[in-house]
Design an enzyme around this catalytic site. Sequence first.
Site, short mmCIF file in Angstrom:
data_model
loop_
_atom_site.label_atom_id
_atom_site.label_comp_id
_atom_site.label_asym_id
_atom_site.label_seq_id
_atom_site.Cartn_x
_atom_site.Cartn_y
_atom_site.Cartn_z
N GLU A 49 -0.11 4.62 -2.75
CA GLU A 49 -0.84 3.63 -3.13
C GLU A 49 -1.62 2.85 -2.39
O GLU A 49 -1.30 2.50 -1.43
CB GLU A 49 0.50 2.39 -4.10
CG GLU A 49 1.36 3.18 -4.97
CD GLU A 49 2.34 1.92 -5.65
OE1 GLU A 49 2.20 0.74 -5.04
OE2 GLU A 49 3.10 2.26 -6.18
N ASP A 60 2.21 -10.70 -4.92
CA ASP A 60 2.70 -10.23 -3.59
C ASP A 60 3.12 -11.49 -2.63
O ASP A 60 2.78 -12.72 -2.66
CB ASP A 60 1.27 -9.58 -2.67
CG ASP A 60 0.61 -8.67 -3.35
OD1 ASP A 60 1.70 -7.63 -3.52
OD2 ASP A 60 -0.55 -8.31 -3.38
#
Length: 266
Positions: A49, A60
Amino acid sequence: MTRLTKFLQQKIEKSEKLLAIFLPAGYPKLQSTTELAFAIAEAGADLIEIGVPFSDPLADGPTIQRASMIALENGITLKTILQQVATMREECSAPLIVMSYLNPILSYGLPEFLRDVRSSGAAGLIIPDLLPEEYLNFKSHFDESGVGVNFLVAPNSSAERILTVDNLTRDFLYCVSLTGVTGARQSLDRGLQNFLQTVSKIARHPYLVGFGISTSQQAREIARLCHGVIIGSALVDLISRTANDAEALTAAKQFVYEMKNAIAGV
């Protein structure tokens, strides 16, 4: 059937657990991603990814946030990332998936972005903050481009929601192992097994698990419950502690090699 779907099916038919690795583009240096991708593919990563750094990464944790800020300071842009993906696809054995929040994509221009993703040779997309309901507003653009999105489900997703997402996802389901943000953790959510049992009964697509996997033991335990694992923060944190490019490549390769071996045969 897409080439990524075919790739995943071939792995699963061989009873091989998949290892997906997340790399923030442009980190630790602007051109680091290409060399790191080659290195971890050689070490055994099945999917890579390529993360698009964003100034407001809601999903995140601090490790990826810090890496994203450094990458942006390095001058990384979405156009540069897609150019790097095109270069990587020429020699990288692992399929590359572009992972981006929606805002940079819309700023780029959705039709233009999808055109350039297709031209880059990327195998697909992950857009963490694109809800299925919102995706339906853009679906015609994705259908026209032939570029697919792989959606996320979380432990608090209902069975009905999992079914909806599975019907829309292109190649696989990204199962979030916990509610919260990314980041390496010492222990995993107790409800993960129940969640994945529910997914296994509903999903037609392969399902991989990410968020919070930091050790080979955790990877092995989770791989028993799914088709593969996704690891990001633990590797990024490891790279952040290296002294130079050569050390980063060596550490990344060893890390991926150990993780792939840990999930083999489970």
